[in-house]
Design an enzyme around this catalytic site. Sequence first.
Site, PDB file in Angstrom:
ATOM      1  N   ARG A  18      77.247  38.070  48.316  1.00 12.36           N
ATOM      2  CA  ARG A  18      78.125  36.924  48.079  1.00 12.36           C
ATOM      3  C   ARG A  18      78.594  36.863  46.618  1.00 12.36           C
ATOM      4  O   ARG A  18      79.787  36.683  46.369  1.00 12.36           O
ATOM      5  CB  ARG A  18      77.470  35.628  48.531  1.00 12.36           C
ATOM      6  N   ASN A  36      76.867  33.074  54.586  1.00  8.52           N
ATOM      7  CA  ASN A  36      76.016  33.906  55.431  1.00  8.52           C
ATOM      8  C   ASN A  36      75.983  33.330  56.836  1.00  8.52           C
ATOM      9  O   ASN A  36      75.925  32.119  57.013  1.00  8.52           O
ATOM     10  CB  ASN A  36      74.571  33.924  54.897  1.00  8.52           C
TER      11      ASN A  36
END
EC number: 6.2.-.-
Lengths: 752, 334
Positions: A18, A36
């Site tokens: 990320r 996620n």
Amino acid sequence: MKRAKIYVNGIVQGVGFRPFIHKLITEYNLKGWVKNTSNGVEIEVEGECVNIKKFIDDIDKKKPKLSVIESLEYSFFDDLVGYKDFTIIKSTDNVSKFTLISPDVATCDDCLRELKDKNDRRYGFPFINCTNCGPRFTIIKDVPYDRDKTTMKNFIMCNSCQKEYQDIEDRRYHAQPNCCFECGPELFYIDSHNNIIKDKVIDCVKQELKMGKILAIKGIGGFHLACDAKNKETVERLRLLKNREEKPFALMCRDLDTVNAICNITEDEKEFLTSFRRPIVLLRKKNNSFDYISVDNNYLGVMLPYTPVHHLLFDDDLDVLVMTSANNKDCPIIKDNDEAIENLDGVADGFLLNNRDIHIRCDDSLLYVFEGKEYFIRRSRGYTPFPIKVNFECEDTLSCGAEQKASFCLLKQNYAFLSQHIGDLKNIETYNHYTQQIEHFRRLFDINPKKVVCDYHPDYMSTEYAINFAKKHNCDIFMVQHHHAHMASCMADNNLDSNVIALTWDGTGLGLDNTLWGGEILYGNYKEFERRATIKRINLVGGDVATKEIYRIGYDLLYQSLGYLESNIIENKNSSVIKKMLENNINIYKTSSIGRLFDGVSAILGLKSVVSYEGQGAILIEKYADFNEDCNYSFSLDTMGITEFNWIPMIKEIVYDIENGVKRETICAKFMNTLVLFAVLVAEQIKQETECIDVVLSGGVFQNMYLLNKIKIKLMEKGFNVYTHRRVSTNDEGISLGQIAVVANGGGIKCV
Amino acid sequence: MDDIITLSYGSGGKKTSHLIEDIILPSLSCDELNKLSDGAVLDVFSNKIAFSTDSFVVSPYFFPGGDIGKLAVCGTVNDLSVCGAKPEYLSLSLIIEEGFKIEELKKIIKSIEETSKICNVKIVTGDTKVVEKGKGDGIYINTSGIGRLIYEDLGKDKISEGDAVIVTGCIGDHGAAIMASRNNLVDEFNVKSDCAPVYELAQCILQYGDKVKIMRDPTRGGVATTLNEFVENSEFTIEISEEKIPINVETNNLCEILGIDPLYSANEGKILAIVDSSVAENVVNDLRKIELGKDAAIIGYVTKNFPSKVVLHTNLGGKRVLSKLTGAQLPRIC
Ligand SMILES: [Fe+3]
Ligand SMILES: [Mg+2]
Ligand SMILES: [Zn+2]
Ligand SMILES: [Zn+2]
């Protein structure tokens, strides 16, 4: 302007994915979010269409090196939401509870550059690391992964380090082990007079190595014993002290050029040598100059430096070091300073230590490069604890592996978490290490097994563990036959799920008929199997002792083949008793093992009569075999019941060849070619009956590269698809994956 | 899991435990039996006695160092002795196969007579049965015995950390001798069964009163199996050192060639005792004054390092687990 939704599946969590997306997005001026999900990462972006496309291209191209992208799907939309910025959204819906933990990563090029840069604030700093490199698995005590839960906890970051840590633009953004001279661990050296040296430690240590000293060096997953590999005298002293007569030592070379000087390396091998995982790669020797390092084979186990300390040790006069794991006989690798000082007293002339604790032991990985992929002898540092993604799913399951090359495996969803190298469980310290690692893995990855799987051998320590575990946690217990597990392991390794022909050749494993198997050709799938072919039984005179004293097996082969023992082929003081044992069936165990057949032939050829380490007999046969030899010996296939390879004609011809002075290069090759032919014949038989053309190869015997290559070639010539291991070891270390695969697919013997 | 009783159920290892604990005990459970010690300690008409029984099936029935008769007396006498009792009375039951030579039977009876004299026990009741040819292996003997309890505070529950483990002599001789004579190896190896009464040795150890924790005679399954019985389901470990274990050279040679671990080989005249470490050296010194105890040694200690396990510190520096085996020593090296 377009809006796009992107789904990335694979290993993309816990690998800095990320933050990577967050950074990448700024290059393309896109807005939106990333989060996620239960099976990967979901991204939504808005911006110029070309930018979005470039961005998507870059995801795969520039992805964090620990990530594995299995699928990347996207779709474009015309309607816009009107995002103002880009955010990382906290995971919400059914996100799987486990986070992946990175293996330890070799020092990266950026860090290496800084390490050698006189103007850098970390010039010569032995613990330099960043987001892309450094210790991980071995320092993590618990999850979630942050500094407080690692052995870096005691080192409070200085202001400069803290700044790097918080800056998303910095290479050390959220690098948990980040540190520097001011705030990090310290290196020190204890010499043979117990002087503690803290100044110019590296210079001092290099001096010692150059003088022929043997040093204990604290690494990432444990201690090494190191010495100058070019100093034969020292290497021989190390052999004496370690009680290791002939077993090869691993080497660490300064750089690729140094490796090139002693080994022939292919482009593929180069890639693995320099990969961030830094395994020991088995490479072909260029000449005999290092025969005292590995006398029994044509390979040298070589790795490149993977910690800053390693990099600092080398120079022009010190470019190849012996780097062998430091441990007591059969015990786990030593990891603590006190442990090292206590246990290596009398072996090491000095100790290169530091005050950062190693929490988890992890040995160096060891592999061949076969067809451009890893071919593991030992899967450990650099790979563990990354899961293996498999093509089946099951409730949480624990499999306990075999015994001598123990490993365990925990399955959660379709992720198989395989342990690092553990060792021989008969040793109590190794067994303790094993039980502790099972607990550690369960906690790290939040796995609560409902099923436990073990081998069919009732006296393996792993079986005992499984039974106790099942009692304690009230779960079902399943036994999986050893060779079925080998077969399933290779199937799972290659994501196969329909019926296969399996060559499962190894030392010994207990068969369903309670005799010892080891030369089996199976047909079946995860759930069930048929034993289609095997080899004529060999008598293990005295049981396991015959694995060490392989002349016993040589005797049996000769006795069964010729009917008498009055042969000058093997000489030994125990001959008469061995003969009596054979004649009267005293403490004889029958086995259909190909591993033992190798031992026996090795003894008959006079290559070795008592081995000093496991597999030595077979290794010698491989060493001498002439790959260009294409002939084979006679054999017969007995077809009463399951097909049986009768080796008597072969042994007779080997004896004839020996007596007629045929070169051992020829004999060794012809012997293995015979086994290849046997395998091909049986595979063709099964193919005729079943139309199956998929063959898997598994078991310790396939650590033999001659046999592996030849069988693969010959089977492919006949139109078979041949699958070999690539993600787990072909020896018993890979068994735990197979055990889990069998039970997850409804196989195995449920115990009540 | 098995449908039938296999030979491994008689090896003294895990399968034997399964036979006893899962098949026999559930129906016949009582306080005295549940202890599974060598003999039961009973209160009979306000006298404390020990009561034990043993059956003997051995082939051949004459072996170097003894015969089945001597074995039958020693076996029960030794069980009583390690319970802390003085053996007094035995029963004798013979099951003889049709065709057995009377000459040999006489020799066996003679041996029973001599051994019971040495042990100072009386055979006070008996039984004989003859079975058809092919329905028995020559001769089976059962003896049961009663002894007067002299010392009653022995038990696994007395074991504590730091205690010493003592063996009263060289290990594995009986098993080795049987192997040798069964397989015509007596010419190559001069091995002899240690078959002998251990009463005197037991008394010698018991002088130390409550410093003695437990005693056993490590017969079937050998020293390793008996040590496992001491620590199973407990928090304790027994750690023994290979270099400290007394063993006859010939026995060791035979075991090495046959591939047998002497630690799992039977003894018929030895005691394994766990005693407080403060008296261990004295116990050993006293034992060594007795002919049968001349090789007595402290072979290890009780620790808490690896709960419920028996660990052997090998001469090479390893620490190998000695577990209770399922049956025979099945090869396991892959
Ligand atoms: Fe195997
Ligand atoms: Mg008894
Ligand atoms: Zn770095
Ligand atoms: Zn700092």
